[in-house]
Design an enzyme around this catalytic site. Structure first.
Site, PDB file in Angstrom:
ATOM      1  N   GLY A  54      -8.138  -7.058   4.576  1.00 25.45           N
ATOM      2  CA  GLY A  54      -8.868  -7.062   5.832  1.00 25.45           C
ATOM      3  C   GLY A  54      -8.152  -7.727   6.988  1.00 25.45           C
ATOM      4  N   HIS A 111     -16.323  -7.692   2.033  1.00 24.99           N
ATOM      5  CA  HIS A 111     -15.279  -8.579   2.552  1.00 24.99           C
ATOM      6  C   HIS A 111     -15.475 -10.008   2.042  1.00 24.99           C
ATOM      7  CE1 HIS A 111     -13.758 -11.375   5.685  1.00 24.99           C
ATOM      8  NE2 HIS A 111     -12.694 -10.607   5.586  1.00 24.99           N
ATOM      9  N   ARG A 152      -2.773   3.514   8.662  1.00 24.84           N
ATOM     10  CA  ARG A 152      -3.154   2.334   7.876  1.00 24.84           C
ATOM     11  C   ARG A 152      -2.016   1.331   7.818  1.00 24.84           C
ATOM     12  NH1 ARG A 152      -4.557   5.040   2.229  1.00 24.84           N
ATOM     13  NH2 ARG A 152      -5.826   3.172   1.971  1.00 24.84           N
ATOM     14  N   GLY A 183       9.443 -42.099 -12.633  1.00 23.91           N
ATOM     15  CA  GLY A 183       8.205 -42.411 -11.914  1.00 23.91           C
ATOM     16  C   GLY A 183       8.377 -41.879 -10.506  1.00 23.91           C
ATOM     17  N   THR A 184       7.955 -40.640 -10.330  1.00 28.87           N
ATOM     18  CA  THR A 184       8.352 -39.961  -9.086  1.00 28.87           C
ATOM     19  C   THR A 184       7.547 -40.407  -7.869  1.00 28.87           C
ATOM     20  OG1 THR A 184       7.060 -38.104  -9.942  1.00 28.87           O
ATOM     21  CG2 THR A 184       9.448 -37.934 -10.027  1.00 28.87           C
ATOM     22  N   ASN A 185       6.456 -41.158  -8.070  1.00 24.15           N
ATOM     23  CA  ASN A 185       5.781 -41.677  -6.877  1.00 24.15           C
ATOM     24  C   ASN A 185       6.661 -42.725  -6.203  1.00 24.15           C
ATOM     25  OD1 ASN A 185       3.658 -40.021  -7.479  1.00 24.15           O
ATOM     26  ND2 ASN A 185       2.426 -41.641  -8.435  1.00 24.15           N
ATOM     27  N   ASP A 186       7.047 -43.740  -6.979  1.00 19.42           N
ATOM     28  CA  ASP A 186       7.909 -44.774  -6.406  1.00 19.42           C
ATOM     29  C   ASP A 186       9.287 -44.237  -6.059  1.00 19.42           C
ATOM     30  OD1 ASP A 186       6.696 -47.340  -6.011  1.00 19.42           O
ATOM     31  OD2 ASP A 186       6.269 -47.349  -8.160  1.00 19.42           O
ATOM     32  N   MET A 222      -5.520  -6.534   8.743  1.00 10.70           N
ATOM     33  CA  MET A 222      -5.093  -5.643   9.814  1.00 10.70           C
ATOM     34  C   MET A 222      -5.951  -4.382   9.770  1.00 10.70           C
ATOM     35  SD  MET A 222      -1.053  -6.321   9.717  1.00 10.70           S
ATOM     36  CE  MET A 222      -1.031  -6.411   7.969  1.00 10.70           C
ATOM     37  N   TYR A 276       9.790 -33.623 -21.325  1.00  8.93           N
ATOM     38  CA  TYR A 276       8.356 -33.474 -21.100  1.00  8.93           C
ATOM     39  C   TYR A 276       7.982 -33.755 -19.654  1.00  8.93           C
ATOM     40  CZ  TYR A 276       7.923 -38.580 -20.985  1.00  8.93           C
ATOM     41  OH  TYR A 276       8.041 -39.894 -20.635  1.00  8.93           O
ATOM     42  N   ARG A 299       3.154 -48.615 -20.300  1.00  6.22           N
ATOM     43  CA  ARG A 299       3.989 -49.297 -19.313  1.00  6.22           C
ATOM     44  C   ARG A 299       3.560 -50.754 -19.215  1.00  6.22           C
ATOM     45  NH1 ARG A 299       3.628 -47.432 -13.217  1.00  6.22           N
ATOM     46  NH2 ARG A 299       1.615 -48.489 -13.367  1.00  6.22           N
ATOM     47  N   CYS A 351       6.631 -38.734 -14.917  1.00  2.06           N
ATOM     48  CA  CYS A 351       5.204 -38.995 -14.785  1.00  2.06           C
ATOM     49  C   CYS A 351       4.957 -39.190 -13.296  1.00  2.06           C
ATOM     50  CB  CYS A 351       4.784 -40.221 -15.585  1.00  2.06           C
ATOM     51  SG  CYS A 351       5.673 -41.706 -15.153  1.00  2.06           S
ATOM     52  N   LYS A 403       0.832  -1.193   0.000  1.00  3.70           N
ATOM     53  CA  LYS A 403       0.000   0.000   0.000  1.00  3.70           C
ATOM     54  C   LYS A 403       0.872   1.250   0.000  1.00  3.70           C
ATOM     55  CE  LYS A 403      -3.660  -0.317   2.667  1.00  3.70           C
ATOM     56  NZ  LYS A 403      -4.296  -0.413   4.008  1.00  3.70           N
ATOM     57  N   GLU A 413      12.604 -45.377 -11.415  1.00  2.00           N
ATOM     58  CA  GLU A 413      11.849 -45.201 -10.175  1.00  2.00           C
ATOM     59  C   GLU A 413      12.517 -45.902  -9.001  1.00  2.00           C
ATOM     60  OE1 GLU A 413       7.925 -46.901 -10.779  1.00  2.00           O
ATOM     61  OE2 GLU A 413       8.742 -48.289 -12.246  1.00  2.00           O
ATOM     62  N   SER A 451      11.648 -42.308 -18.134  1.00  2.00           N
ATOM     63  CA  SER A 451      10.520 -41.588 -17.558  1.00  2.00           C
ATOM     64  C   SER A 451      10.604 -41.747 -16.043  1.00  2.00           C
ATOM     65  CB  SER A 451       9.211 -42.159 -18.088  1.00  2.00           C
ATOM     66  OG  SER A 451       8.127 -41.556 -17.412  1.00  2.00           O
ATOM     67  N   ARG A 496      -1.137 -47.035 -17.905  1.00  2.00           N
ATOM     68  CA  ARG A 496      -0.910 -48.172 -17.000  1.00  2.00           C
ATOM     69  C   ARG A 496      -1.761 -49.336 -17.473  1.00  2.00           C
ATOM     70  NH1 ARG A 496      -2.269 -43.619 -14.254  1.00  2.00           N
ATOM     71  NH2 ARG A 496      -0.813 -42.726 -12.735  1.00  2.00           N
ATOM     72  N   ARG A 504      -3.833  -1.454  -5.939  1.00  2.00           N
ATOM     73  CA  ARG A 504      -3.027  -2.679  -5.906  1.00  2.00           C
ATOM     74  C   ARG A 504      -3.480  -3.538  -7.070  1.00  2.00           C
ATOM     75  NH1 ARG A 504      -6.096  -4.361  -0.527  1.00  2.00           N
ATOM     76  NH2 ARG A 504      -8.103  -4.845  -1.427  1.00  2.00           N
TER      77      ARG A 504
HETATM   78  P1  ADP Z   1      -7.593  -1.873   4.018  1.00  2.00           P
HETATM   79  O1  ADP Z   1      -6.220  -2.384   3.948  1.00  2.00           O
HETATM   80  O2  ADP Z   1      -8.482  -2.675   4.905  1.00  2.00           O
HETATM   81  O3  ADP Z   1      -8.172  -1.571   2.685  1.00  2.00           O
HETATM   82  P2  ADP Z   1      -7.194   0.961   4.304  1.00  2.00           P
HETATM   83  O4  ADP Z   1      -5.981   1.435   4.983  1.00  2.00           O
HETATM   84  O5  ADP Z   1      -7.165   1.040   2.845  1.00  2.00           O
HETATM   85  O6  ADP Z   1      -7.515  -0.483   4.814  1.00  2.00           O
HETATM   86  O7  ADP Z   1      -8.365   1.830   4.903  1.00  2.00           O
HETATM   87  C1  ADP Z   1      -9.645   1.438   5.227  1.00  2.00           C
HETATM   88  C2  ADP Z   1     -10.650   2.376   4.604  1.00  2.00           C
HETATM   89  O8  ADP Z   1     -10.423   3.712   4.995  1.00  2.00           O
HETATM   90  C3  ADP Z   1     -10.606   2.370   3.107  1.00  2.00           C
HETATM   91  O9  ADP Z   1     -11.912   2.452   2.612  1.00  2.00           O
HETATM   92  C4  ADP Z   1      -9.840   3.620   2.770  1.00  2.00           C
HETATM   93  O10 ADP Z   1     -10.180   4.115   1.525  1.00  2.00           O
HETATM   94  C5  ADP Z   1     -10.244   4.558   3.886  1.00  2.00           C
HETATM   95  N1  ADP Z   1      -9.200   5.517   4.148  1.00  2.00           N
HETATM   96  C6  ADP Z   1      -7.939   5.255   4.509  1.00  2.00           C
HETATM   97  N2  ADP Z   1      -7.219   6.392   4.625  1.00  2.00           N
HETATM   98  C7  ADP Z   1      -8.055   7.400   4.332  1.00  2.00           C
HETATM   99  C8  ADP Z   1      -7.890   8.818   4.265  1.00  2.00           C
HETATM  100  N3  ADP Z   1      -6.733   9.397   4.507  1.00  2.00           N
HETATM  101  N4  ADP Z   1      -8.950   9.543   3.920  1.00  2.00           N
HETATM  102  C9  ADP Z   1     -10.142   8.944   3.669  1.00  2.00           C
HETATM  103  N5  ADP Z   1     -10.354   7.639   3.713  1.00  2.00           N
HETATM  104  C10 ADP Z   1      -9.333   6.855   4.037  1.00  2.00           C
HETATM  105 MG    MG Z   2      -7.813  -0.356   1.431  1.00  2.00          MG
HETATM  106 MG    MG Z   3      -8.943  -2.803   7.043  1.00  2.00          MG
END
Ligand code: ADP
Ligand code: MG
Ligand code: MG
Length: 925
Positions: free
Chosen positions: A109, A462, A100, A809-812, A111, A895, A624, A875, A31, A788, A807, A568, A346
């Site tokens: 989601g 989520h 963040r 035969g990686t199981n055996d 952290m 192969y 075989r 195989c 991020k 094998e 060939s 086989r 991302r």
């Molecule tokens: P996650 O990794 O769970 O996506 P984020 O760090 O992206 O967590 O943030 C959680 C939410 O808060 C997201 O919807 C993000 O867009 C919003 N958010 C984070 N920082 C800001 C900010 N500076 N201003 C407005 N919204 C924010």
């Molecule tokens: Mg986010």
């Molecule tokens: Mg979050």
């Protein structure tokens, strides 16, 4: 002096978005690096800075923040103040920030993020004055107190939610937008009281203390249960992601009124791959509102009408992101009073169909090269395409309709909480996790479930994101379903679903059905065909299939197999029309008797081969010769003992009946079956069973896998191998006569010495000469050996003198190298070895490169010394595993051969192996 030097040399722990290296995800987290990159290419990102993952590791190690960290943070806050004209912790226009998390790999989601940090009594007043919007200020405040309370102070959400719900109930509203300033003020005050009650202290007023506590809690979340479980499940090693960075970002507000919004987008549709605006937004909302499923969001395209100027900016943002990253992006944005900000981007996680489609289309759009198109898809992902979908002919009516959030079809018992889903899932039950909405703490339930169904939230909720990442079907926001966790039931219109009732989901359409609906095999899309053709053109490795029957061969051919790497023959013997002949052959008392049985088998085998060769023509088919020990074709000793016992009793009954009949003057007529089953008949059957029992006892071995099998059997009873070889060669002649070009390959199993090969080769040579003379056709085929046994690896040089191909035969070979028997290992100690990390993988699934791989490497080298152009393949199950395939490419195999449905995966993996050969390293070297 020394101390001083060490301190100066210490790495920088804080980078502003304007300075950080956008490529250094290990240091800045994904991020953070992307926030830097986006800032530096001129996208509108709110100013901010990143605290590095190194600072996190140091914190976790020493249980204290690095000494100079907060001073650097203070400097950076100063820069934010200068850039925004706002002040942190004071003044009429206070600076608020988000704190963040973000590690090198996206862990959705996993952290927590704290929003609106910097609010206290003083700045709250400032915000009210500055915006003139009391409602907004209290809305921001109550969110901050709850998030901070939860993340930094460890107070459970429910402690806050209680109060929130109570106020809503009292006011008589459902949605949070319907609350006014006085309600939100009351909620904020109640929240402050919750903090006091739960922690015994007042909510911190010093904003630098707020910031420090927040940073520490994000750092600690790296070792939290959720994050640790997630890393274990997805095999995320410290090499891939170590520690989390912290991003401190100036707040922008999507909840300041109706000219504000917040949303998430994908640059293309991640469900279908279609090149279109995709995503969801909510006006007058903040942060997690969209993904948390609190209100059901609107599709992005509606913004075109509602906020046309901002929509145009959003389209522009999307185009810039995609052309810069040359990859589908998953982005977050907020509109504050008409201004669009990008808050995150991302690489987008897509299902397999969408990945394939976008690869082909982005190449066509000249956005990426063919190599990129191949490399951006994880071969394992294709597995999804080979997953079943609902049979369109099953005319069942759905009971509910939600959003198609992650495609695929699944049936299972519905379960209303993650813990129970995990418990049932582990005990082998198929379950569907049914929830109002899901939260990160439900993740263990996802792992155990076949599919996920929620009644709230959108396609970016989520539940949807996590299910897509796992390739599991998900139907989200099925609003007709009311889940009552306490009563363990869900109401769907007139239906009541009890926990444990079976339902079926179609994540591709969003439909939910009662009961288990039949599914059908997926079929190849045009795009997948194109992509795999590109893969074949790039790859050095050929991909063959393991197939024992013409049907399996046909299927493998559809998957793009370039031949059969392992047929086989014993599977052919097991068919019900052959087994009696095979048993006759085994029970034969003399070579004569055995030859008679074999003569009956010959035409059947020949017909099998003709069909198999024709299906695969002109590609090679490796057959075989018989491998398993004979007793595998016979019933077990216990079964026979039982049958002998029953027959003896029956014989007594027959005798008794005859005695009884003889004593009656005019006996009644007997039904036909009774007269037919005379004592003589029963005796014959008994003798046959007894003979079989005796044979089974003769054949008994302490260690059958190391016993009388493979070529050892072929040499003891040469007439068996002779029959098979004759069937193969005659089939080749027949095909040649019909003008079908075939390439049979005769493969000898379990070889340890070149003398064994020479012995079988003599049979082959004699038969070839005879058949060529008789038919006038020149026979074309290859003769080779399986490798094998460990000895075969060490003796690869002499073996290559008569073998035209090897060939592995990686199981055996794996059993032999580890001295494990597969069944015992997998059933008894292997799971424990994996859990305690004594062994990383199951070597029967993932080729053990460090051990077995070394034997392979040696055998390849030695074999090629003698016969430069020797064809070498592998195989066995590992042949379809991408990591194993990289090794096979690395050591120069010709192969790989794997099960039919894994062929597409192997084809893509073979191309990837070639393209990434440069950075391949043998583990532990
Ligand atoms: P996650 O990794 O769970 O996506 P984020 O760090 O992206 O967590 O943030 C959680 C939410 O808060 C997201 O919807 C993000 O867009 C919003 N958010 C984070 N920082 C800001 C900010 N500076 N201003 C407005 N919204 C924010
Ligand atoms: Mg986010
Ligand atoms: Mg979050």
């Amino acid at each position: 002096m020394q101390m001083q030097v060490a301190k100066d040399m210490k790495n920088k722990l804080v980078y502003s978005f304007a300075d950080g290296d956008g490529h250094n995800k290990k240091l800045l987290g994904g991020k953070g690096a992307n926030l830097c990159e986006m800032t530096q290419i001129g996208l509108n990102v709110p100013p901010g800075f990143v605290i590095t993952t190194e600072a996190c590791l140091e914190y976790l190690e020493q249980d204290a923040l690095p000494q100079e960290l907060m001073a650097s943070v203070k400097d950076e806050i100063g820069k934010l103040e200068a850039a925004t004209g706002k002040t942190f912790g004071t003044g009429p226009d206070p600076l608020l920030v988000s704190v963040r998390s973000g590690s090198a790999l996206s862990m959705p989601g996993m952290m927590d993020t704290i929003l609106n940090l910097g609010l206290n009594h003083e700045t709250l007043a400032g915000v009210i004055e500055q915006t003139g919007d009391e409602r907004f200020a209290y809305d921001a405040y109550r969110r901050f107190i709850q998030l901070f309370g939860k993340v930094a102070l460890g107070i459970g959400d429910e402690k806050f939610d209680e109060h929130f719900e109570e106020v809503k109930r009292r006011v008589g509203v459902k949605a949070d937008v319907a609350l006014d300033a006085s309600h939100l003020k009351e909620i904020s005050q109640r929240f402050l009281a919750v903090v006091r009650q739960e922690t015994g202290e007042d909510f911190p007023q010093d904003v630098m203390v707020q910031l420090q506590l927040a940073v520490e809690s994000v750092f600690r979340s790296w070792m939290g249960k959720r994050a640790v479980d997630y890393r274990r499940e997805f095999h995320i090693t410290p090499d891939m992601a170590n520690g989390t960075a912290v991003n401190i970002c100036t707040m922008v507000f999507g909840n300041m009124g109706d000219d504000c919004a917040t949303g998430v987008g994908f640059t293309r549709n991640p469900g279908t791959g279609d090149n279109e605006m995709f995503g969801e937004y909510l006006t007058n909302a903040q942060g997690e509102d969209v993904v948390a499923g609190i209100r059901t969001p609107k599709p992005l395209v509606e913004m075109a009408d509602e906020m046309p100027t901002q929509y145009a900016q959003l389209v522009d943002l999307r185009n810039k992101l995609e052309s810069h990253y040359q990859e589908i992006q998953d982005y977050e944005f907020t509109i504050e009073k008409g201004t669009l900000y990008c808050l995150q981007t991302r690489n987008g996680k897509m299902n397999a169909a969408a990945s394939v489609k976008t690869s082909v289309e982005m190449y066509d759009e000249k956005l990426i090269s063919r190599e990129q198109a191949l490399l951006r898809i994880d071969p394992e992902l294709l597995e999804q395409l080979l997953h079943p979908s609902l049979d369109p002919d099953s005319a069942v009516e759905p009971i509910a309709l939600g959003l198609p959030a992650s495609p695929g079809a699944a049936s299972g018992k519905c379960v209303f909480d993650a813990d129970l889903a995990e418990k049932l899932g582990k005990s082998g039950e198929k379950v569907i996790l049914v929830r109002e909405e899901t939260r990160p703490e439900d993740i263990h339930g996802f792992f155990a479930a076949e599919g996920i169904l929620t009644s709230r939230g959108g396609k970016t909720s989520h539940a949807a994101v996590v299910a897509r990442g796992m390739g599991k079907p998900c139907v989200a926001g099925a609003e007709g379903i009311e889940v009552d966790v306490a009563l363990r039931l869900a109401r769907v219109g007139d239906y009541v679903l009890h926990e444990g009732d079976v339902i079926t989901l179609d994540g591709g359409t969003g439909e939910v059905y009662l009961g288990a609906i039949p599914t059908q095999q997926a079929h190849f899309s045009e795009e997948l065909k194109v992509l795999l053709e590109w893969a074949d053109a790039v790859a050095d490795l050929k991909v063959m299939a393991d197939a024992d029957s013409p049907e399996a061969a046909r299927k493998a051919h559809e998957y793009g197999a370039m031949g059969i790497g392992l047929c086989r023959t014993e599977r052919m013997f097991n068919a019900s029309d052959r087994l009696p002949i095979v048993i006759d052959m085994i029970l034969a008392n003399s070579e004569e008797e055995r030859k008679e049985a074999l003569n009956n088998l010959l035409p059947i085998q020949r017909a099998d081969f003709i069909e198999l060769f024709s299906v695969m023509a002109p590609d090679p088919v490796t057959v075989r010769l018989l491998d398993p020990p004979m007793h595998e074709f016979l019933p077990t000793e216990n079964q026979l003992l039982e049958e002998v016992k029953t027959l003896s009793i029956y014989r007594d009954v027959v005798r008794g009946r005859q005695t009884a009949l003889a004593s009656i003057a005019s006996p009644p007529p007997l039904p036909e079956a009774f007269t037919e089953l005379s004592e003589e008949h029963v005796n014959d059957a008994l003798i046959k069973k007894e003979r079989m029992l005796q044979k089974v006892r003769e054949l008994q071995e302490t260690n059958p896998m190391l016993g009388h099998r493979g070529v050892r059997l072929g040499i003891t009873y040469p007439e068996i191998y002779a029959m098979q070889i004759e069937a193969i060669l005659e089939a080749a002649v027949e095909c040649a006569k019909k003008g079908i070009k075939v390439q049979p390959e005769i493969m000898v199993p379990q070889v340890i010495t070149s003398q064994e090969l020479a012995y079988v080769k003599r049979i082959v040579d004699e038969l070839t000469e005879r058949l060529e003379k008789a038919s006038g056709e020149k026979l074309r085929f290859k003769f080779g050996t399986m490798i094998e046994t460990v000895r075969a690896c060490t003796r690869a040089r002499p073996l290559a003198e008569s073998a035209e191909f090897f060939s592995f035969g990686t199981n055996d070979l794996t059993q032999a190298t580890f001295s494990f028997s597969r069944e015992d290992a997998e059933n008894k100690f292997l799971p424990m070895y994996n859990d305690s990390e004594i062994l990383q993988d199951n070597p029967f699934e993932v080729l053990d490169i460090q051990g077995v791989g070394q034997l392979i490497e040696m055998a390849v080298r030695r074999g090629r010394e003698v016969r430069e152009d020797i064809k070498i393949g592998i195989c066995g199950e590992q042949g379809g595993h991408p990591q194993s395939i990289r090794f096979c490419h690395h050591v120069g195999l010709t192969y790989v051969s794997c099960s039919g449905p894994r062929v597409p995966i192997a084809r893509l993996a073979a191309a990837n192996a070639k393209l990434r050969e440069e950075d391949f390293v043998i583990p532990g070297r």
